[in-house]
Design a protein around this motif. Structure first.
Motif, PDB file in Angstrom:
ATOM      1  N   LYS A  16       1.110  -2.288  53.168  1.00 37.93           N
ATOM      2  CA  LYS A  16       1.818  -2.552  51.910  1.00 37.93           C
ATOM      3  C   LYS A  16       3.314  -2.258  51.990  1.00 37.93           C
ATOM      4  CE  LYS A  16      -2.007  -3.283  49.554  1.00 37.93           C
ATOM      5  NZ  LYS A  16      -2.527  -4.614  49.615  1.00 37.93           N
ATOM      6  N   GLY A  17       3.756  -1.531  52.973  1.00 37.77           N
ATOM      7  CA  GLY A  17       5.140  -1.088  53.043  1.00 37.77           C
ATOM      8  C   GLY A  17       6.095  -2.151  53.568  1.00 37.77           C
ATOM      9  N   ARG A  18       7.226  -1.697  54.045  1.00 36.33           N
ATOM     10  CA  ARG A  18       8.279  -2.611  54.524  1.00 36.33           C
ATOM     11  C   ARG A  18       7.995  -3.165  55.902  1.00 36.33           C
ATOM     12  NH1 ARG A  18      12.349   0.952  57.319  1.00 36.33           N
ATOM     13  NH2 ARG A  18      11.266   2.920  57.411  1.00 36.33           N
ATOM     14  N   ILE A  19       7.134  -2.513  56.656  1.00 38.89           N
ATOM     15  CA  ILE A  19       6.766  -2.990  57.987  1.00 38.89           C
ATOM     16  C   ILE A  19       5.521  -3.852  57.843  1.00 38.89           C
ATOM     17  CG2 ILE A  19       6.062  -2.318  60.300  1.00 38.89           C
ATOM     18  CD1 ILE A  19       7.505   0.408  59.667  1.00 38.89           C
ATOM     19  N   LYS A  20       5.636  -5.108  58.268  1.00 40.00           N
ATOM     20  CA  LYS A  20       4.521  -6.033  58.122  1.00 40.00           C
ATOM     21  C   LYS A  20       4.373  -6.883  59.371  1.00 40.00           C
ATOM     22  CE  LYS A  20       4.593  -6.473  53.138  1.00 40.00           C
ATOM     23  NZ  LYS A  20       3.305  -6.096  52.679  1.00 40.00           N
ATOM     24  N   TYR A  21       3.157  -7.316  59.591  1.00 40.91           N
ATOM     25  CA  TYR A  21       2.877  -8.284  60.647  1.00 40.91           C
ATOM     26  C   TYR A  21       3.375  -9.651  60.175  1.00 40.91           C
ATOM     27  CZ  TYR A  21      -0.361  -4.731  62.348  1.00 40.91           C
ATOM     28  OH  TYR A  21      -0.914  -3.568  62.815  1.00 40.91           O
ATOM     29  N   GLY A  22       3.654 -10.543  61.123  1.00 39.86           N
ATOM     30  CA  GLY A  22       4.013 -11.899  60.754  1.00 39.86           C
ATOM     31  C   GLY A  22       5.280 -12.429  61.378  1.00 39.86           C
ATOM     32  N   LYS A  23       5.975 -11.614  62.145  1.00 41.52           N
ATOM     33  CA  LYS A  23       7.194 -12.077  62.804  1.00 41.52           C
ATOM     34  C   LYS A  23       6.874 -12.489  64.229  1.00 41.52           C
ATOM     35  CE  LYS A  23      10.149  -9.226  59.983  1.00 41.52           C
ATOM     36  NZ  LYS A  23       9.560  -8.015  59.465  1.00 41.52           N
ATOM     37  N   TRP A  24       7.296 -13.678  64.616  1.00 40.01           N
ATOM     38  CA  TRP A  24       6.960 -14.227  65.934  1.00 40.01           C
ATOM     39  C   TRP A  24       7.605 -13.461  67.081  1.00 40.01           C
ATOM     40  CZ3 TRP A  24      10.875 -15.781  69.067  1.00 40.01           C
ATOM     41  CH2 TRP A  24      12.108 -16.035  68.457  1.00 40.01           C
ATOM     42  N   TYR A  25       8.678 -12.768  66.801  1.00 36.89           N
ATOM     43  CA  TYR A  25       9.409 -12.087  67.865  1.00 36.89           C
ATOM     44  C   TYR A  25       8.965 -10.634  68.056  1.00 36.89           C
ATOM     45  CZ  TYR A  25      12.054 -10.774  63.710  1.00 36.89           C
ATOM     46  OH  TYR A  25      12.409 -10.341  62.463  1.00 36.89           O
ATOM     47  N   GLN A  26       7.901 -10.218  67.369  1.00 37.89           N
ATOM     48  CA  GLN A  26       7.375  -8.874  67.550  1.00 37.89           C
ATOM     49  C   GLN A  26       5.925  -8.956  68.009  1.00 37.89           C
ATOM     50  OE1 GLN A  26       8.342  -7.365  63.606  1.00 37.89           O
ATOM     51  NE2 GLN A  26       9.828  -5.996  64.548  1.00 37.89           N
ATOM     52  N   THR A  27       5.512  -7.957  68.757  1.00 36.82           N
ATOM     53  CA  THR A  27       4.134  -7.946  69.225  1.00 36.82           C
ATOM     54  C   THR A  27       3.251  -7.233  68.210  1.00 36.82           C
ATOM     55  OG1 THR A  27       4.345  -5.860  70.434  1.00 36.82           O
ATOM     56  CG2 THR A  27       4.898  -7.888  71.635  1.00 36.82           C
ATOM     57  N   ILE A  28       1.990  -7.560  68.250  1.00 39.73           N
ATOM     58  CA  ILE A  28       1.020  -6.918  67.360  1.00 39.73           C
ATOM     59  C   ILE A  28       0.986  -5.417  67.642  1.00 39.73           C
ATOM     60  CG2 ILE A  28      -1.447  -6.729  66.876  1.00 39.73           C
ATOM     61  CD1 ILE A  28      -1.598  -9.789  67.225  1.00 39.73           C
ATOM     62  N   SER A  29       1.038  -5.041  68.902  1.00 39.69           N
ATOM     63  CA  SER A  29       0.997  -3.623  69.257  1.00 39.69           C
ATOM     64  C   SER A  29       2.207  -2.875  68.708  1.00 39.69           C
ATOM     65  CB  SER A  29       0.941  -3.458  70.774  1.00 39.69           C
ATOM     66  OG  SER A  29      -0.237  -4.012  71.287  1.00 39.69           O
ATOM     67  N   ALA A  30       3.387  -3.472  68.804  1.00 38.68           N
ATOM     68  CA  ALA A  30       4.599  -2.813  68.313  1.00 38.68           C
ATOM     69  C   ALA A  30       4.545  -2.626  66.800  1.00 38.68           C
ATOM     70  CB  ALA A  30       5.836  -3.608  68.716  1.00 38.68           C
ATOM     71  N   ILE A  38       6.789  -0.239  71.005  1.00 44.30           N
ATOM     72  CA  ILE A  38       7.910  -0.377  70.074  1.00 44.30           C
ATOM     73  C   ILE A  38       9.210  -0.444  70.868  1.00 44.30           C
ATOM     74  CG2 ILE A  38       9.131   0.669  68.135  1.00 44.30           C
ATOM     75  CD1 ILE A  38       6.491   2.203  67.532  1.00 44.30           C
ATOM     76  N   THR A  39      10.022  -1.442  70.574  1.00 41.87           N
ATOM     77  CA  THR A  39      11.308  -1.567  71.266  1.00 41.87           C
ATOM     78  C   THR A  39      12.328  -0.604  70.659  1.00 41.87           C
ATOM     79  OG1 THR A  39      12.147  -3.281  69.790  1.00 41.87           O
ATOM     80  CG2 THR A  39      10.886  -4.031  71.721  1.00 41.87           C
ATOM     81  N   ASP A  40      13.365  -0.304  71.428  1.00 44.56           N
ATOM     82  CA  ASP A  40      14.433   0.561  70.927  1.00 44.56           C
ATOM     83  C   ASP A  40      15.097  -0.059  69.696  1.00 44.56           C
ATOM     84  OD1 ASP A  40      13.948   2.392  72.934  1.00 44.56           O
ATOM     85  OD2 ASP A  40      15.485   1.563  74.271  1.00 44.56           O
ATOM     86  N   GLN A  41      15.219  -1.395  69.693  1.00 44.51           N
ATOM     87  CA  GLN A  41      15.834  -2.071  68.560  1.00 44.51           C
ATOM     88  C   GLN A  41      15.001  -1.897  67.290  1.00 44.51           C
ATOM     89  OE1 GLN A  41      15.219  -3.522  71.520  1.00 44.51           O
ATOM     90  NE2 GLN A  41      17.216  -4.073  72.332  1.00 44.51           N
ATOM     91  N   ASP A  42      13.679  -2.007  67.433  1.00 45.89           N
ATOM     92  CA  ASP A  42      12.809  -1.812  66.273  1.00 45.89           C
ATOM     93  C   ASP A  42      12.880  -0.378  65.766  1.00 45.89           C
ATOM     94  OD1 ASP A  42      11.904  -4.420  66.053  1.00 45.89           O
ATOM     95  OD2 ASP A  42      10.180  -4.077  67.357  1.00 45.89           O
ATOM     96  N   ARG A  43      12.870   0.573  66.682  1.00 43.71           N
ATOM     97  CA  ARG A  43      12.976   1.975  66.264  1.00 43.71           C
ATOM     98  C   ARG A  43      14.280   2.214  65.484  1.00 43.71           C
ATOM     99  NH1 ARG A  43       9.182   5.327  68.527  1.00 43.71           N
ATOM    100  NH2 ARG A  43       8.272   4.590  70.445  1.00 43.71           N
TER     101      ARG A  43
END
Length: 141
Positions: A85-99, A130-135
């Motif tokens: 429910k928060g600000r982090i959501k699945y659905g972006k093609w440039y991110q992995t499911i694991s991240a 998780i990439t450094d950019q995502d962190r």
């Protein structure tokens, strides 16, 4: 006339994207297969068995691309099933499911899905994905 255009504008964008997906996808897949075969044959004919050094990055790239497609395609499903429910959501093609699963774990809650992925893919897999950019991005925002 403007109202008519507004009605067909969004479906038209979708039709164009589907057209690009079908024809671009076919071209990209054929190009990739030819490239993989070329790499394989080139190294075998030369007697150079280091072709695995060439094929490993290819396989890794395909895996990451498929992961991105799965994250984008199943984004709404994963968000609903895992009750994200928060600000982090699945659905972006440039991110992995694991991240994304790791980010949800760090910033929101732990899920059975993270525990499953970590058990199958290795301890702390989701957090390490998780990439450094995502962190940086999610820490700042």
């Amino acid at each position: 006339m403007k109202e008519l255009w507004k009605l067909i504008k969004e479906p038209w964008k979708l039709i164009k994207e589907i057209f690009i997906l079908i024809f671009g996808g076919i071209i990209f897949i054929v190009f990739a297969i030819i490239g993989i075969l070329y790499t394989f044959v080139k190294h075998i004919l030369k007697g150079d068995y280091s072709f695995s050094k060439q094929l490993i990055p290819i396989v890794r790239s395909v895996t990451l691309a498929l992961d991105g497609i799965a994250c984008a395609g199943a984004g709404e499903l994963l968000n609903d099933v895992l009750r994200v429910k928060g600000r982090i959501k699945y659905g972006k093609w440039y991110q992995t499911i694991s991240a994304i699963t790791g980010l949800v774990h760090i910033y929101e809650k732990d899920t059975w899905f993270r525990r499953f992925l970590d058990k199958i893919l290795g301890k702390n897999h989701c957090d390490e994905a998780i990439t450094d950019q995502d962190r940086f991005y999610y820490k700042q925002n």
